[in-house]
Design an enzyme around this catalytic site. Structure first.
Site, PDB file in Angstrom:
ATOM      1  N   HIS A  88       3.752  35.865  13.358  1.00 58.78           N
ATOM      2  CA  HIS A  88       2.863  36.190  14.478  1.00 58.78           C
ATOM      3  C   HIS A  88       3.082  37.630  14.938  1.00 58.78           C
ATOM      4  O   HIS A  88       2.114  38.403  15.089  1.00 58.78           O
ATOM      5  CB  HIS A  88       3.124  35.210  15.626  1.00 58.78           C
ATOM      6  CG  HIS A  88       2.283  35.444  16.833  1.00 58.78           C
ATOM      7  ND1 HIS A  88       1.154  34.709  17.114  1.00 58.78           N
ATOM      8  CD2 HIS A  88       2.400  36.338  17.860  1.00 58.78           C
ATOM      9  CE1 HIS A  88       0.621  35.124  18.239  1.00 58.78           C
ATOM     10  NE2 HIS A  88       1.362  36.118  18.712  1.00 58.78           N
ATOM     11  N   GLU A  89       4.334  38.000  15.164  1.00 61.74           N
ATOM     12  CA  GLU A  89       4.624  39.329  15.683  1.00 61.74           C
ATOM     13  C   GLU A  89       4.357  40.417  14.646  1.00 61.74           C
ATOM     14  O   GLU A  89       3.816  41.481  14.967  1.00 61.74           O
ATOM     15  CB  GLU A  89       6.082  39.400  16.161  1.00 61.74           C
ATOM     16  CG  GLU A  89       6.368  38.573  17.397  1.00 61.74           C
ATOM     17  CD  GLU A  89       5.497  38.994  18.577  1.00 61.74           C
ATOM     18  OE1 GLU A  89       5.177  40.188  18.697  1.00 61.74           O
ATOM     19  OE2 GLU A  89       5.137  38.117  19.378  1.00 61.74           O
TER      20      GLU A  89
ATOM     21  N   HIS B   9       0.694  41.364  14.465  1.00 64.07           N
ATOM     22  CA  HIS B   9       0.284  42.324  15.496  1.00 64.07           C
ATOM     23  C   HIS B   9       0.617  43.756  15.065  1.00 64.07           C
ATOM     24  O   HIS B   9      -0.223  44.663  15.122  1.00 64.07           O
ATOM     25  CB  HIS B   9       1.003  42.037  16.815  1.00 64.07           C
ATOM     26  CG  HIS B   9       0.477  40.869  17.573  1.00 64.07           C
ATOM     27  ND1 HIS B   9      -0.854  40.707  17.870  1.00 64.07           N
ATOM     28  CD2 HIS B   9       1.122  39.802  18.128  1.00 64.07           C
ATOM     29  CE1 HIS B   9      -1.020  39.594  18.570  1.00 64.07           C
ATOM     30  NE2 HIS B   9       0.158  39.027  18.729  1.00 64.07           N
TER      31      HIS B   9
END
Length: 231
Positions: A33-34, A37
């Site tokens: 997820h990170e 980004h």
């Protein structure tokens, strides 16, 4: 998230192997997820995450211990946010939305991958003589697809500092944007209170269930394929 909570309660967390596997699944989901980004920001002109060594799948670079524990036990959590300098983005509003949505979209894609793998392995386990330790791999995929679905829907809520709120902020006039950004920490407190009181359990359960219902037919293809090959 009552259905998810009931499933969690069936697990024997006294078993160290099961606890380790669920923790590994949580670490993987949060890390992807990170990184998503940061990678989206990098491709759109912001090298901040790359310069700080955050474009890596090494979970140690992203983990927040309290967030990881919350993710493994409660189904929601957080990591150290990947740094993004939105001022470096070429098309500010459009690119902000892309960077923001990269995290939840990555979790939706992982939900599809994990659920497909779960169905494939489960079918093989039922129809063939696989060793008993395969149950732990099934646990990883089974927990992983539920967790990714929950993480995606949770982050899309329009509550600061979640990703959903940043999408809405991108459409606001600039003066409102910066005012709300300065007061984002109060949104975190409100979010924590809502979670503690269980106010979000119903909406999150509905959203997670809706996502899984939508992608479940897409992910079932290995069942028929493997059954036909073995049968």
């Amino acid at each position: 998230m009552s259905g998810f909570s009931q499933w969690l309660q069936q697990l024997n967390f006294g078993n160290t192997a099961e606890l380790l596997i669920t923790a590994l699944a949580a670490m993987f989901c949060i890390t992807v997820h990170e990184v998503s980004h940061g990678y989206a920001a990098y491709r759109l002109g912001d090298p901040t995450a790359k310069r700080m060594g955050r474009l890596t799948l090494n979970p140690i670079k992203h983990m927040d211990i309290a967030g990881l524990i919350s993710m493994a036990i409660l189904g929601f959590g957080w990591a150290k946010p990947v740094p993004v300098n939105f001022g470096n983005l070429k098309h500010y509003r459009r690119d902000t939305i892309i960077v923001t949505l990269a995290g939840p979209v990555s979790n939706i894609l992982l939900t599809i991958v994990f659920l497909t793998a779960y169905y494939a392995l489960l079918t093989l386990y039922i129809l063939t003589d696989l060793p008993e330790w395969i149950q732990y791999v099934l646990l990883f995929f089974g927990y992983g697809y539920r967790l990714n679905a929950a993480l995606a829907m949770f982050n899309l809520l329009p509550i600061p500092p979640l990703d959903g709120s940043k999408v809405i902020l991108a459409f606001l006039p600039e003066k409102w944007y910066w005012w709300l950004l300065r007061h984002e920490r109060y949104g975190f407190l409100a979010l924590a209170l809502l979670l503690i009181l269980g106010v979000l359990d119903g909406p999150l359960s509905f959203l997670r269930g809706g996502l899984l219902s939508l992608i479940d037919p897409i992910c079932r293809w290995p069942i028929a394929l493997i059954s036909s090959l073995i049968g």
